[in-house]
Every structure is written in C-alpha cells, then in structure tokens.
Design a protein around this motif. Structure first.
Motif, PDB file in Angstrom:
ATOM      1  N   ALA A 124       0.862  -1.197   0.000  1.00  0.00           N
ATOM      2  CA  ALA A 124       0.000   0.000   0.000  1.00  0.00           C
ATOM      3  C   ALA A 124       0.891   1.237   0.000  1.00  0.00           C
ATOM      4  O   ALA A 124       1.772   1.364   0.851  1.00  0.00           O
ATOM      5  N   TYR A 125       0.670   2.138  -0.960  1.00  0.00           N
ATOM      6  CA  TYR A 125       1.455   3.365  -1.071  1.00  0.00           C
ATOM      7  C   TYR A 125       0.545   4.570  -0.971  1.00  0.00           C
ATOM      8  O   TYR A 125      -0.569   4.569  -1.490  1.00  0.00           O
ATOM      9  N   ASP A 126       1.063   5.608  -0.337  1.00  0.00           N
ATOM     10  CA  ASP A 126       0.358   6.882  -0.278  1.00  0.00           C
ATOM     11  C   ASP A 126       0.611   7.692  -1.542  1.00  0.00           C
ATOM     12  O   ASP A 126      -0.264   8.426  -1.998  1.00  0.00           O
ATOM     13  N   VAL A 127       1.818   7.555  -2.106  1.00  0.00           N
ATOM     14  CA  VAL A 127       2.223   8.320  -3.286  1.00  0.00           C
ATOM     15  C   VAL A 127       3.061   7.421  -4.185  1.00  0.00           C
ATOM     16  O   VAL A 127       3.907   6.668  -3.703  1.00  0.00           O
ATOM     17  N   VAL A 128       2.815   7.522  -5.505  1.00  0.00           N
ATOM     18  CA  VAL A 128       3.657   6.859  -6.493  1.00  0.00           C
ATOM     19  C   VAL A 128       4.226   7.951  -7.395  1.00  0.00           C
ATOM     20  O   VAL A 128       3.478   8.683  -8.033  1.00  0.00           O
ATOM     21  N   ILE A 129       5.557   8.058  -7.414  1.00  0.00           N
ATOM     22  CA  ILE A 129       6.241   8.978  -8.325  1.00  0.00           C
ATOM     23  C   ILE A 129       6.635   8.136  -9.527  1.00  0.00           C
ATOM     24  O   ILE A 129       7.468   7.246  -9.422  1.00  0.00           O
ATOM     25  N   LEU A 130       6.015   8.420 -10.663  1.00  0.00           N
ATOM     26  CA  LEU A 130       6.043   7.511 -11.801  1.00  0.00           C
ATOM     27  C   LEU A 130       6.649   8.159 -13.035  1.00  0.00           C
ATOM     28  O   LEU A 130       6.123   9.146 -13.554  1.00  0.00           O
ATOM     29  N   ASP A 131       7.764   7.592 -13.498  1.00  0.00           N
ATOM     30  CA  ASP A 131       8.365   7.990 -14.765  1.00  0.00           C
ATOM     31  C   ASP A 131       7.469   7.462 -15.889  1.00  0.00           C
ATOM     32  O   ASP A 131       6.879   6.386 -15.775  1.00  0.00           O
ATOM     33  N   LEU A 132       7.365   8.203 -16.969  1.00  0.00           N
ATOM     34  CA  LEU A 132       6.517   7.759 -18.082  1.00  0.00           C
ATOM     35  C   LEU A 132       7.259   6.859 -19.063  1.00  0.00           C
ATOM     36  O   LEU A 132       6.690   5.925 -19.600  1.00  0.00           O
ATOM     37  N   MET A 133       8.526   7.146 -19.301  1.00  0.00           N
ATOM     38  CA  MET A 133       9.311   6.397 -20.287  1.00  0.00           C
ATOM     39  C   MET A 133      10.138   5.331 -19.574  1.00  0.00           C
ATOM     40  O   MET A 133      11.261   5.572 -19.151  1.00  0.00           O
ATOM     41  N   LEU A 134       9.551   4.156 -19.400  1.00  0.00           N
ATOM     42  CA  LEU A 134      10.192   3.047 -18.694  1.00  0.00           C
ATOM     43  C   LEU A 134      10.389   1.865 -19.632  1.00  0.00           C
ATOM     44  O   LEU A 134       9.610   1.682 -20.571  1.00  0.00           O
ATOM     45  N   PRO A 135      11.398   1.037 -19.359  1.00  0.00           N
ATOM     46  CA  PRO A 135      11.530  -0.199 -20.136  1.00  0.00           C
ATOM     47  C   PRO A 135      10.405  -1.171 -19.761  1.00  0.00           C
ATOM     48  O   PRO A 135       9.940  -1.185 -18.632  1.00  0.00           O
ATOM     49  N   GLY A 136       9.979  -1.956 -20.716  1.00  0.00           N
ATOM     50  CA  GLY A 136       8.900  -2.911 -20.447  1.00  0.00           C
ATOM     51  C   GLY A 136       7.552  -2.227 -20.501  1.00  0.00           C
ATOM     52  O   GLY A 136       7.082  -1.821 -21.550  1.00  0.00           O
ATOM     53  N   VAL A 137       6.948  -2.039 -19.360  1.00  0.00           N
ATOM     54  CA  VAL A 137       5.635  -1.411 -19.250  1.00  0.00           C
ATOM     55  C   VAL A 137       5.851   0.077 -18.970  1.00  0.00           C
ATOM     56  O   VAL A 137       6.499   0.441 -17.993  1.00  0.00           O
ATOM     57  N   ASN A 138       5.309   0.962 -19.834  1.00  0.00           N
ATOM     58  CA  ASN A 138       5.536   2.401 -19.635  1.00  0.00           C
ATOM     59  C   ASN A 138       4.633   2.965 -18.533  1.00  0.00           C
ATOM     60  O   ASN A 138       3.701   2.318 -18.065  1.00  0.00           O
ATOM     61  N   GLY A 139       4.925   4.188 -18.122  1.00  0.00           N
ATOM     62  CA  GLY A 139       4.207   4.822 -17.022  1.00  0.00           C
ATOM     63  C   GLY A 139       2.724   5.016 -17.270  1.00  0.00           C
ATOM     64  O   GLY A 139       1.913   4.902 -16.351  1.00  0.00           O
ATOM     65  N   PHE A 140       2.338   5.311 -18.517  1.00  0.00           N
ATOM     66  CA  PHE A 140       0.911   5.464 -18.829  1.00  0.00           C
ATOM     67  C   PHE A 140       0.162   4.150 -18.600  1.00  0.00           C
ATOM     68  O   PHE A 140      -0.939   4.144 -18.055  1.00  0.00           O
ATOM     69  N   GLU A 141       0.771   3.047 -19.021  1.00  0.00           N
ATOM     70  CA  GLU A 141       0.150   1.726 -18.843  1.00  0.00           C
ATOM     71  C   GLU A 141       0.079   1.361 -17.362  1.00  0.00           C
ATOM     72  O   GLU A 141      -0.912   0.791 -16.906  1.00  0.00           O
ATOM     73  N   ILE A 142       1.118   1.677 -16.618  1.00  0.00           N
ATOM     74  CA  ILE A 142       1.102   1.404 -15.177  1.00  0.00           C
ATOM     75  C   ILE A 142      -0.039   2.169 -14.513  1.00  0.00           C
ATOM     76  O   ILE A 142      -0.801   1.601 -13.729  1.00  0.00           O
ATOM     77  N   ALA A 143      -0.167   3.451 -14.821  1.00  0.00           N
ATOM     78  CA  ALA A 143      -1.246   4.257 -14.236  1.00  0.00           C
ATOM     79  C   ALA A 143      -2.614   3.691 -14.603  1.00  0.00           C
ATOM     80  O   ALA A 143      -3.504   3.601 -13.751  1.00  0.00           O
ATOM     81  N   ARG A 144      -2.785   3.293 -15.864  1.00  0.00           N
ATOM     82  CA  ARG A 144      -4.064   2.717 -16.299  1.00  0.00           C
ATOM     83  C   ARG A 144      -4.361   1.432 -15.538  1.00  0.00           C
ATOM     84  O   ARG A 144      -5.472   1.228 -15.043  1.00  0.00           O
ATOM     85  N   ARG A 145      -3.352   0.584 -15.407  1.00  0.00           N
ATOM     86  CA  ARG A 145      -3.566  -0.699 -14.731  1.00  0.00           C
ATOM     87  C   ARG A 145      -3.823  -0.524 -13.240  1.00  0.00           C
ATOM     88  O   ARG A 145      -4.606  -1.275 -12.657  1.00  0.00           O
ATOM     89  N   ILE A 146      -3.196   0.456 -12.619  1.00  0.00           N
ATOM     90  CA  ILE A 146      -3.479   0.722 -11.212  1.00  0.00           C
ATOM     91  C   ILE A 146      -4.929   1.165 -11.053  1.00  0.00           C
ATOM     92  O   ILE A 146      -5.644   0.692 -10.172  1.00  0.00           O
ATOM     93  N   ARG A 147      -5.381   2.055 -11.929  1.00  0.00           N
ATOM     94  CA  ARG A 147      -6.769   2.540 -11.854  1.00  0.00           C
ATOM     95  C   ARG A 147      -7.765   1.416 -12.111  1.00  0.00           C
ATOM     96  O   ARG A 147      -8.744   1.274 -11.388  1.00  0.00           O
ATOM     97  N   GLU A 148      -7.539   0.636 -13.161  1.00  0.00           N
ATOM     98  CA  GLU A 148      -8.532  -0.356 -13.574  1.00  0.00           C
ATOM     99  C   GLU A 148      -8.379  -1.690 -12.843  1.00  0.00           C
ATOM    100  O   GLU A 148      -9.332  -2.184 -12.253  1.00  0.00           O
ATOM    101  N   ASP A 149      -7.205  -2.283 -12.901  1.00  0.00           N
ATOM    102  CA  ASP A 149      -7.017  -3.620 -12.333  1.00  0.00           C
ATOM    103  C   ASP A 149      -7.015  -3.622 -10.814  1.00  0.00           C
ATOM    104  O   ASP A 149      -7.548  -4.537 -10.187  1.00  0.00           O
TER     105      ASP A 149
END
Length: 76
Positions: free
Chosen positions: A45-70
């Motif tokens: 459980a995190y209070d804050v996620v500092i998220l880079d957008l340009m990441l190897p593998g899964v990019n930051g936009f996809e991570i944000a989407r998956r956190i919201r949806e999944d």
C-alpha cells in the motif's frame, strides 16, 4: 509517515529523488521498471507513487491505467 514508491529507470535520477526525500517523514521503495512497479503496487500500500513515463517494459501510462482499472484505485 508517508509510504512512497519511486518508479524511475535512470539510477542517478532515482538516487537524487531518494536523497531529497530521505528523512523521517517518508518510507521509500524503488522500482527500476514497469513490471517491478506493478508487482510492488499490487502487494504493498502506497500513499504516493512517483512515476516515470518512459520506462523499459511497461511504460508509465500503462502502469497508471492498470493501477486505476485492475487494482481499482481511481485516484491515480
């Protein structure tokens, strides 16, 4: 104490963020890629996620989407 996840693939930048946020007010975790970030967010459980957008593998936009949806966390 706030629990933060730093998701950044550039080690020097991640180290600077850690140095800036070091102290008694924050508990810091680190992920260098999107898959590790998704695993940590799913298991911790995190209070804050500092998220880079340009990441190897899964990019930051996809991570944000998956956190919201999944993980059903609409505030990210």
């Amino acid at each position: 104490m706030l629990k933060l996840l730093i998701v950044e693939d550039q080690v020097n930048l991640a180290e600077n963020i850690f140095e800036y946020l070091s102290g008694d007010h924050y508990a810091l975790d680190y992920a260098a890629d999107g898959l590790t970030a998704l695993h940590l967010v799913a298991t911790q459980a995190y209070d804050v996620v500092i998220l880079d957008l340009m990441l190897p593998g899964v990019n930051g936009f996809e991570i944000a989407r998956r956190i919201r949806e999944d993980l059903q966390c609409p505030t990210l």
